[in-house]
Motif scaffolding. Structure first.
Motif, PDB file in Angstrom:
ATOM      1  N   GLU A  13     123.592  11.546  78.205  1.00 29.17           N
ATOM      2  CA  GLU A  13     123.211  10.899  79.464  1.00 29.17           C
ATOM      3  C   GLU A  13     122.620  11.848  80.492  1.00 29.17           C
ATOM      4  OE1 GLU A  13     126.431   9.076  81.646  1.00 29.17           O
ATOM      5  OE2 GLU A  13     127.824  10.557  80.897  1.00 29.17           O
ATOM      6  N   SER A  19     118.678  12.702  85.701  1.00 24.69           N
ATOM      7  CA  SER A  19     117.732  11.705  85.189  1.00 24.69           C
ATOM      8  C   SER A  19     117.579  11.952  83.685  1.00 24.69           C
ATOM      9  CB  SER A  19     116.384  11.813  85.905  1.00 24.69           C
ATOM     10  OG  SER A  19     115.756  13.041  85.612  1.00 24.69           O
ATOM     11  N   PRO A  20     116.914  11.067  82.981  1.00 23.04           N
ATOM     12  CA  PRO A  20     116.773  11.218  81.525  1.00 23.04           C
ATOM     13  C   PRO A  20     115.867  12.407  81.154  1.00 23.04           C
ATOM     14  CG  PRO A  20     116.189   8.983  82.210  1.00 23.04           C
ATOM     15  CD  PRO A  20     116.386   9.783  83.446  1.00 23.04           C
ATOM     16  N   ARG A  23     113.191  12.375  78.238  1.00 26.52           N
ATOM     17  CA  ARG A  23     111.836  11.849  78.407  1.00 26.52           C
ATOM     18  C   ARG A  23     110.868  12.944  78.834  1.00 26.52           C
ATOM     19  NH1 ARG A  23     113.846   6.437  81.447  1.00 26.52           N
ATOM     20  NH2 ARG A  23     114.643   5.387  79.581  1.00 26.52           N
ATOM     21  N   ALA A  45     118.429   8.519  69.913  1.00 27.36           N
ATOM     22  CA  ALA A  45     118.564   8.121  71.317  1.00 27.36           C
ATOM     23  C   ALA A  45     119.936   7.488  71.511  1.00 27.36           C
ATOM     24  CB  ALA A  45     117.460   7.135  71.698  1.00 27.36           C
ATOM     25  N   ALA A  47     121.944   7.131  75.403  1.00 27.18           N
ATOM     26  CA  ALA A  47     122.111   6.695  76.787  1.00 27.18           C
ATOM     27  C   ALA A  47     120.843   6.053  77.340  1.00 27.18           C
ATOM     28  CB  ALA A  47     122.517   7.887  77.659  1.00 27.18           C
ATOM     29  N   TYR A  48     119.685   6.480  76.851  1.00 27.94           N
ATOM     30  CA  TYR A  48     118.413   5.984  77.360  1.00 27.94           C
ATOM     31  C   TYR A  48     117.515   5.566  76.208  1.00 27.94           C
ATOM     32  CZ  TYR A  48     120.083   8.702  81.330  1.00 27.94           C
ATOM     33  OH  TYR A  48     120.851   9.212  82.323  1.00 27.94           O
ATOM     34  N   ASP A  49     116.700   4.565  76.469  1.00 29.16           N
ATOM     35  CA  ASP A  49     115.657   4.223  75.518  1.00 29.16           C
ATOM     36  C   ASP A  49     114.571   5.284  75.612  1.00 29.16           C
ATOM     37  OD1 ASP A  49     116.874   1.877  74.633  1.00 29.16           O
ATOM     38  OD2 ASP A  49     115.952   0.682  76.232  1.00 29.16           O
ATOM     39  N   HIS A  60     118.510   4.379  67.615  1.00 31.23           N
ATOM     40  CA  HIS A  60     119.485   4.254  68.697  1.00 31.23           C
ATOM     41  C   HIS A  60     120.887   4.391  68.114  1.00 31.23           C
ATOM     42  CE1 HIS A  60     121.313   3.136  72.452  1.00 31.23           C
ATOM     43  NE2 HIS A  60     122.118   2.347  71.779  1.00 31.23           N
TER      44      HIS A  60
END
Length: 170
Positions: A13, A19-20, A23, A45, A47-49, A60
């Motif tokens: 996370e 923040s992610p 990405r 992945a 916590a985030y897509d 995921h």
């Protein structure tokens, strides 16, 4: 030739980052992995897509909060039966050297079991393990698993971005 895949762990996370970070950092890590001698690439992945990248499979992991071992198991489950070994890298290591991936992989091919890069004598990533090791991965990951260390100091450490300041060097 043994079929080798890379698994990029990107499920956390990033709470310290705010923040992610995946990405932001993942494209650079994927670029480096693509420059190495691995075939298939799987990104885990959680916590985030994450946006899919060309030629990369995004998986995921619903159990990502259990630990890095749980994420690794999700990535392993997504591989084809032809894959005999996996190179594990972290999504928050943007300075990963593709030559480090190839170096630890070459050492693994010599029959040395689980192999990891070392920097300054300390264990790091990438890490290579064969299929015979896949069934024994605890939730906390492989940090306590005995490994053969391969010095990669001359290639530079992959980095470990935990906060935005780690990127700008502050």
């Amino acid at each position: 030739m043994t079929s080798v895949a890379a698994i990029v762990l990107a499920a956390g996370e990033a709470s310290r980052f705010g923040s992610p970070k995946q990405r932001l950092l993942l494209p650079r890590v994927l670029e480096r992995v693509r420059e190495s001698r691995v075939g298939e690439i799987v990104v885990v992945a959680g916590a985030y897509d994450l946006d899919p990248a060309e030629g990369v499979k995004i998986v995921h992991c619903p159990d990502w909060e259990a630990g890095p071992g749980a994420s690794l198991r999700c990535g392993l489950a997504a591989l084809t039966d032809e894959v005999e070994a996996v190179v594990v890298v972290l999504a928050d290591g943007p300075d990963l050297a593709s030559a480090a991936v190839d170096r630890v992989l070459a050492e693994w091919r010599r029959g040395h079991g689980v192999v990891a890069a070392s920097y300054g004598g300390g264990r790091g990533h990438p890490l290579v393990l064969g299929r015979d090791e896949w069934s024994r991965i605890p939730d906390e990951g492989l940090r306590d698993r005995p490994v053969r260390l391969v010095p990669c100091d001359d290639l530079g450490e992959p980095g470990d971005v935990d906060t935005p300041a780690d990127i700008v060097g502050e």
